[in-house]
Design a protein around this motif. Structure first.
Motif, PDB file in Angstrom:
ATOM      1  N   TYR A 183      86.957-130.785   8.714  1.00 20.29           N
ATOM      2  CA  TYR A 183      86.209-130.908   7.362  1.00 20.29           C
ATOM      3  C   TYR A 183      85.560-132.415   7.393  1.00 20.29           C
ATOM      4  O   TYR A 183      86.180-133.285   7.679  1.00 20.29           O
ATOM      5  CB  TYR A 183      86.896-130.744   6.273  1.00 20.29           C
ATOM      6  N   GLN A 184      84.079-132.365   7.205  1.00 20.83           N
ATOM      7  CA  GLN A 184      83.368-133.720   7.043  1.00 20.83           C
ATOM      8  C   GLN A 184      82.517-133.619   5.668  1.00 20.83           C
ATOM      9  O   GLN A 184      82.076-132.533   5.244  1.00 20.83           O
ATOM     10  CB  GLN A 184      82.458-133.920   8.001  1.00 20.83           C
ATOM     11  N   ILE A 185      82.616-134.904   5.015  1.00 17.28           N
ATOM     12  CA  ILE A 185      81.851-135.069   3.882  1.00 17.28           C
ATOM     13  C   ILE A 185      80.791-135.833   3.916  1.00 17.28           C
ATOM     14  O   ILE A 185      80.650-136.760   4.698  1.00 17.28           O
ATOM     15  CB  ILE A 185      82.804-135.513   2.526  1.00 17.28           C
ATOM     16  N   TRP A 186      79.580-135.152   3.409  1.00 20.24           N
ATOM     17  CA  TRP A 186      78.158-135.818   3.501  1.00 20.24           C
ATOM     18  C   TRP A 186      77.670-136.210   1.999  1.00 20.24           C
ATOM     19  O   TRP A 186      77.925-135.591   1.018  1.00 20.24           O
ATOM     20  CB  TRP A 186      77.346-134.824   4.117  1.00 20.24           C
ATOM     21  N   ALA A 187      77.062-137.195   2.097  1.00 16.50           N
ATOM     22  CA  ALA A 187      76.095-137.549   0.926  1.00 16.50           C
ATOM     23  C   ALA A 187      74.611-137.072   1.026  1.00 16.50           C
ATOM     24  O   ALA A 187      74.094-137.337   2.228  1.00 16.50           O
ATOM     25  CB  ALA A 187      76.112-139.168   0.788  1.00 16.50           C
ATOM     26  N   GLU A 188      74.262-136.179   0.079  1.00 18.97           N
ATOM     27  CA  GLU A 188      72.855-135.711   0.315  1.00 18.97           C
ATOM     28  C   GLU A 188      71.746-136.661  -0.266  1.00 18.97           C
ATOM     29  O   GLU A 188      71.780-136.934  -1.448  1.00 18.97           O
ATOM     30  CB  GLU A 188      72.758-134.214  -0.410  1.00 18.97           C
ATOM     31  N   MET A 189      70.958-137.335   0.662  1.00 20.82           N
ATOM     32  CA  MET A 189      69.782-138.103   0.250  1.00 20.82           C
ATOM     33  C   MET A 189      68.367-137.240   0.313  1.00 20.82           C
ATOM     34  O   MET A 189      68.390-136.124   0.323  1.00 20.82           O
ATOM     35  CB  MET A 189      69.661-139.126   1.347  1.00 20.82           C
ATOM     36  N   GLN A 190      67.260-138.062  -0.195  1.00 17.15           N
ATOM     37  CA  GLN A 190      66.279-137.308  -0.400  1.00 17.15           C
ATOM     38  C   GLN A 190      65.600-136.706   0.949  1.00 17.15           C
ATOM     39  O   GLN A 190      64.875-135.586   0.974  1.00 17.15           O
ATOM     40  CB  GLN A 190      64.952-138.165  -0.707  1.00 17.15           C
ATOM     41  N   ASP A 191      65.925-137.180   2.045  1.00 16.82           N
ATOM     42  CA  ASP A 191      65.437-136.882   3.449  1.00 16.82           C
ATOM     43  C   ASP A 191      66.361-136.893   4.554  1.00 16.82           C
ATOM     44  O   ASP A 191      65.978-136.237   5.643  1.00 16.82           O
ATOM     45  CB  ASP A 191      64.194-138.056   3.838  1.00 16.82           C
TER      46      ASP A 191
END
Length: 265
Positions: free
Chosen positions: A202-210
């Motif tokens: 499992y990996q966690i990500w931060a969603e940015m504009q691009d």
């Protein structure tokens, strides 16, 4: 009364009361507020719940008892003393007396030697246990200090709480993210993660504009709060299933997603 309650909450005495760091007079003051004001009672119950969450994250194994080790050492059998066989010949009485005295002296000396050796062993056991206890105390104090810092951060009014629940691909998944845009801190509590095959993580990500920014791997066996990198202007968080390894690009295999509040953007 609102000003009085505001001053009470701002003083931090309620948090100190939860952590057992108040004096007897302060205890009476806090207990009076809890019984008198429903707002204080509600905040007290909330702090207790948060402290219980943090306490479950730090299980501390108890040290061995000194008394049990001393009893174990005391129960060991001493080596048997070999019997002396007397020679079949006449011996003057004074030689016999001298031999008896020598045997008694030797036996007493051996007994004292064995007792002293046993005491030295028991003392060494006690010294080792005291050393271990001091190490445990220092380690426990460090853990408690870290727990208190996390507790204070968790109850900071600026800290936002986000619950990420799994979709159809991971129905039992549940994690809680805590983000403080003022202190620029971020951490996550892994409540439950379904087991994956050995070649997936499992990996966690931060969603940015691009783009998507990798915040790290979530371990299903890890039950403590994990620190995450704080990402400015993040629009949301996403948990995905990826091939084993720290991947730089997120796949489309998302199992949990949540949008962040605009104040963190």
């Amino acid at each position: 009364m609102e000003k009085k309650l505001h001053n009470f909450f701002q003083s931090g005495i309620l948090e100190k009361y939860i952590l057992d760091e108040t004096s007897a007079s302060e205890n009476l003051q806090v207990e009076h507020y809890i019984e008198t004001y429903p707002e204080v009672e509600s905040e007290y119950l909330r702090l207790q719940d948060n402290l219980e969450i943090l306490a479950k994250a730090s299980a501390i194994e108890a040290p061995h008892f000194i008394l049990d080790n001393i009893k174990k050492e005391a129960g060991k059998e001493t080596a048997p003393v070999m019997a002396l066989v007397s020679a079949h010949r006449k011996t003057p009485w004074y030689s016999i007396a001298a031999s008896i005295i020598a045997l008694v002296f030797a036996g007493s000396t051996l007994m004292m030697y064995q007792q002293n050796r046993k005491l030295l062993q028991e003392n060494q056991v006690v010294v080792d246990e005291i050393f271990d206890l001091r190490s445990d105390i220092a380690e426990n104090n460090s853990i408690l200090d870290d727990l208190m810092r996390r507790f204070m951060r968790l109850n900071n009014p600026e800290t936002e709480k986000y619950v990420l629940r799994g979709n159809e691909r991971a129905k039992d998944l549940k994690t809680v993210a805590y983000i403080n845009a003022v202190d620029k801190t971020s951490m996550i509590d892994v409540v439950s993660l379904p087991q994956l095959p050995g070649n997936q993580t499992y990996q966690i990500w931060a969603e940015m504009q691009d783009r998507m920014v990798n915040l790290g791997i979530l371990d299903p066996s890890e039950r403590e709060f994990q620190s995450l990198p704080y990402i400015e202007d993040a629009l949301g968080l996403s948990i995905t299933i990826e091939p084993k390894g720290n991947n730089a690009i997120a796949s489309d295999n998302a199992v949990a997603e949540i949008s962040l509040k605009s104040k963190n953007n």
